[in-house]
Write a protein that holds these residues in place. Structure first.
Motif, PDB file in Angstrom:
ATOM      1  N   PHE A 126      24.784  17.537  88.863  1.00  0.00           N
ATOM      2  CA  PHE A 126      23.854  18.188  87.595  1.00  0.00           C
ATOM      3  C   PHE A 126      24.523  19.337  87.004  1.00  0.00           C
ATOM      4  N   VAL A 127      25.736  19.803  87.401  1.00  0.00           N
ATOM      5  CA  VAL A 127      26.334  20.884  86.677  1.00  0.00           C
ATOM      6  C   VAL A 127      27.818  20.330  86.342  1.00  0.00           C
ATOM      7  N   PRO A 149      28.379  16.968  84.213  1.00  0.00           N
ATOM      8  CA  PRO A 149      27.922  17.055  83.201  1.00  0.00           C
ATOM      9  C   PRO A 149      28.581  18.119  81.988  1.00  0.00           C
ATOM     10  N   VAL A 150      28.967  19.349  82.444  1.00  0.00           N
ATOM     11  CA  VAL A 150      29.824  20.281  81.736  1.00  0.00           C
ATOM     12  C   VAL A 150      31.321  19.337  81.181  1.00  0.00           C
ATOM     13  N   VAL A 187      31.614  16.292  81.031  1.00  0.00           N
ATOM     14  CA  VAL A 187      31.312  15.014  80.117  1.00  0.00           C
ATOM     15  C   VAL A 187      30.970  15.782  78.718  1.00  0.00           C
ATOM     16  N   THR A 188      30.170  16.829  78.733  1.00  0.00           N
ATOM     17  CA  THR A 188      29.928  17.379  77.512  1.00  0.00           C
ATOM     18  C   THR A 188      31.224  17.819  76.785  1.00  0.00           C
ATOM     19  N   TYR A 197      29.806   9.390  69.730  1.00  0.00           N
ATOM     20  CA  TYR A 197      29.298   8.389  70.465  1.00  0.00           C
ATOM     21  C   TYR A 197      27.837   7.983  70.326  1.00  0.00           C
ATOM     22  N   LEU A 222      25.236  12.447  69.188  1.00  0.00           N
ATOM     23  CA  LEU A 222      25.641  13.117  70.381  1.00  0.00           C
ATOM     24  C   LEU A 222      26.788  13.763  70.435  1.00  0.00           C
ATOM     25  N   ALA A 242      26.305  17.195  68.633  1.00  0.00           N
ATOM     26  CA  ALA A 242      25.510  17.946  69.336  1.00  0.00           C
ATOM     27  C   ALA A 242      26.306  18.660  70.480  1.00  0.00           C
ATOM     28  N   SER A 287      27.048  22.519  71.822  1.00  0.00           N
ATOM     29  CA  SER A 287      26.681  23.131  73.154  1.00  0.00           C
ATOM     30  C   SER A 287      28.001  23.833  73.519  1.00  0.00           C
ATOM     31  N   MET A 335      28.707  27.835  74.593  1.00  0.00           N
ATOM     32  CA  MET A 335      29.267  27.948  75.887  1.00  0.00           C
ATOM     33  C   MET A 335      30.401  29.078  75.673  1.00  0.00           C
TER      34      MET A 335
END
Lengths: 279, 298
Positions: B31-32, B35-36, B38-39, B47, B267, B270, B274, B278
């Motif tokens: 969950f962290v 995802p980071v 992949v982002t 995508y 995506l 977006a 993010s 960050m």
């Protein structure tokens, strides 16, 4: 002498101003609570009330009778907040015990990687979680919110620090007596952790109860919503001509956190200021 | 023999260690960490669920920094953060100075209740309440302004006032947090030094600027950093009060990110938003690490 008494008056003046400001800080809460009792037909009458004009529960009944599944939404919020809290208490204490008390190769490396988690805001993880949830059918499901809230870097960090501040002689003695690690964890370490655990529970519960960003990204259907999402919705559905009913829903929505705060004020403040988790 | 025993113990301990760490680390990876990563990958790609995945290099970032709308939103976020942080910490400090005195327990309970309750109630809840306070025709604030004979103010509907209104609510909501932290810091200032300064006839301002301020400056610094990290992520209060409007006057990076991802289905773009957020937060965290080291040595 004269100077001293004028100082006392300045002091009293400051306190009086602070009391006034305190009341002003509370006005939005007094307003929402008293509006929730105002007959719906008089919702927009001015002046506004800051004390309940009656104690008629008609607006509360109207929320429950409305087309928005309020009880279901309330239940979702409770499920998400309670399960995340239980989950964090379990996963974070286990990990904190290992990081603070056990020796194993790679321990400090793992802990360091875990600490990284403190730096990433929800905005950086939400898109992949959304894509993943879309694959496995966890979108529009409160359990999706539970799953992603089952552990936290902060919880582990806090409990580890706390555990390291406790004496470890008892644990070492138990180990010498041949007790297993599970038994040591359960019988000796866990009871010592109690104050830190209640702080973590309070932080996790309010954090989950108040969360908006992730639910907003992952949930659309009314049946799966949590309360923060629903308040905006209720404003649209019920708000035309009726603030009173929205505020009745609001009173119910803020109730658990307000009660928690009234009962355990000091602990809530300590927990929240330590973690920095806000609404 | 003894060695054998010890290495067995060591193995058992290692096994227990990995087992205890496993659940949280697995969840953290899923969950962290993943995802980071992949982002970050997504931010260099286009995508689309139906068209698939294409590398586009730095295109998303170039687009962000050349699109006037994105730059407006970037500017809004920085402006909001700057003002919200300044007022949250400044008001918190003033309140802390005023409250840092001996007082009866019930009064203390009342002050904690009044100033901290907004901190722990969800922004999503209180923003709905404030949207009624700010309403032009039926709003509580405009009602009192008009009874005083003053003109009604379009708190949320004019781009001139909207950002200010959001900041006012933000300060109401968050300043108590900084107040509590700063009270704790003020109580750490050694009493004898303060008393000595007063005996020497130093004015309250001089005592504050020469003794108190240097003592609490690391905490003050922490407050600023902490408030900045929170303010850069501002989302629900703006979504509920203005929806980012009028126009884009109050739109923040978080709102832009959600709009682009879930309404525009952009995506990759977006994701670049993010990553930019960050990096902003990372810069502030680094400033904190460097700065706090410097402040501590002083």
């Amino acid at each position: 002498m004269e100077k001293k008494s004028s100082l006392v008056w300045i002091d009293r003046g400051i306190v009086a101003v602070l009391v006034l400001m305190g009341i002003m800080m509370l006005l939005p809460f007094m307003w929402l609570f008293s509006m929730s009792f105002r007959p719906a037909a008089e919702a927009y009458r001015m002046p506004p009330s800051f004390l309940p004009p009656t104690l008629d529960l008609a607006n509360y009944q109207a929320v429950l009778d409305s087309s928005v599944p309020f009880l279901r939404i309330y239940w979702n919020s409770l499920v998400v907040a309670v399960l995340s809290t239980i989950g964090q208490l379990i996963t974070c204490t286990l990990a904190a015990f290992a990081y603070a008390r056990l020796r194993f190769p790679g321990r400090d490396g793992l802990f360091f990687v875990m600490l990284f988690g403190l730096m990433f805001p929800a905005q950086v993880t939400i898109l992949p979680i959304y894509l993943g949830y879309a694959q496995v059918g966890l979108l529009n499901n409160p359990l999706g919110l539970v799953l992603m809230g089952l552990t936290s870097s902060f919880g582990i960090f806090m409990l580890r620090q706390f555990m390291r501040s406790q004496p470890k002689e008892l644990e070492e003695a138990a180990l010498m007596d041949g007790a297993g690690y599970w038994k040591i964890f359960w019988r000796i370490s866990l009871p010592q952790l109690k104050p830190a655990l209640s702080a973590l529970a309070i932080i996790t519960f309010t954090g989950a109860w108040n969360a908006y960003f992730q639910p907003r990204a992952l949930i659309e259907s009314q049946d799966a919503m949590t309360l923060p999402l629903a308040m905006d919705l209720l404003r649209g559905y019920l708000g035309q001509g009726n603030i009173s009913i929205v505020m009745a829903a609001m009173s119910m929505a803020i109730l658990p956190v307000v009660l928690l705060f009234l009962v355990a004020q000091k602990m809530v403040i300590q927990g929240v200021t330590f973690s920095g988790i806000r609404g | 023999m003894a060695r054998h025993y010890r290495s067995d113990l060591y193995k058992a301990q290692a096994r227990a260690g990995y087992l205890f760490v496993l659940p949280s680390f697995l969840l953290y990876a899923v969950f962290v960490l993943a995802p980071v990563v992949v982002t970050i990958i997504l931010s260099f790609a286009y995508y689309d669920i139906s068209f698939g995945f294409f590398w586009v290099g730095l295109e998303n970032y170039q687009r962000f920094f050349s699109e006037p709308r994105a730059l407006t939103i970037f500017g809004n976020t920085l402006r909001f953060a700057f003002l919200a942080v300044t007022f949250n910490v400044a008001v918190g400090l003033i309140l802390a100075l005023a409250l840092n005195r001996a007082m009866p327990a019930p009064l203390l309970y009342f002050f904690r209740l009044a100033f901290f309750l907004p901190v722990i109630i969800a922004a999503a809840f209180v923003s709905v309440v404030w949207s009624y306070f700010y309403s032009f025709d039926f709003g509580v604030i405009n009602y009192y302004l008009s009874t005083l004979g003053l003109p009604r103010i379009p708190w949320l509907s004019s781009s001139q006032f909207a950002m200010t209104s959001i900041i006012i609510m933000d300060v109401w909501k968050n300043t108590g947090f900084f107040m509590i932290i700063l009270i704790a810091a003020l109580q750490g200032v050694p009493r004898p030094i303060l008393d000595a300064a007063r005996m020497d006839g130093a004015s309250p301002w001089r005592t504050f600027s020469r003794i108190t301020l240097p003592y609490i400056s690391p905490v003050l610094f922490f407050c600023v950093v902490f408030a900045s990290i929170g303010a850069l992520q501002v989302f629900e209060s703006i979504v509920i009060l203005t929806g980012g409007g009028p126009g884009d006057a109050t739109r923040s990076l978080s709102i832009y990110l959600v709009d682009e991802a879930f309404s525009g289905f952009e995506l990759g773009y977006a994701a670049s938003v993010s990553v930019i957020m960050m990096v902003l937060i990372l810069i502030i965290t680094i400033i904190q690490l460097v700065g706090s080291r410097r402040l501590v040595t002083h």
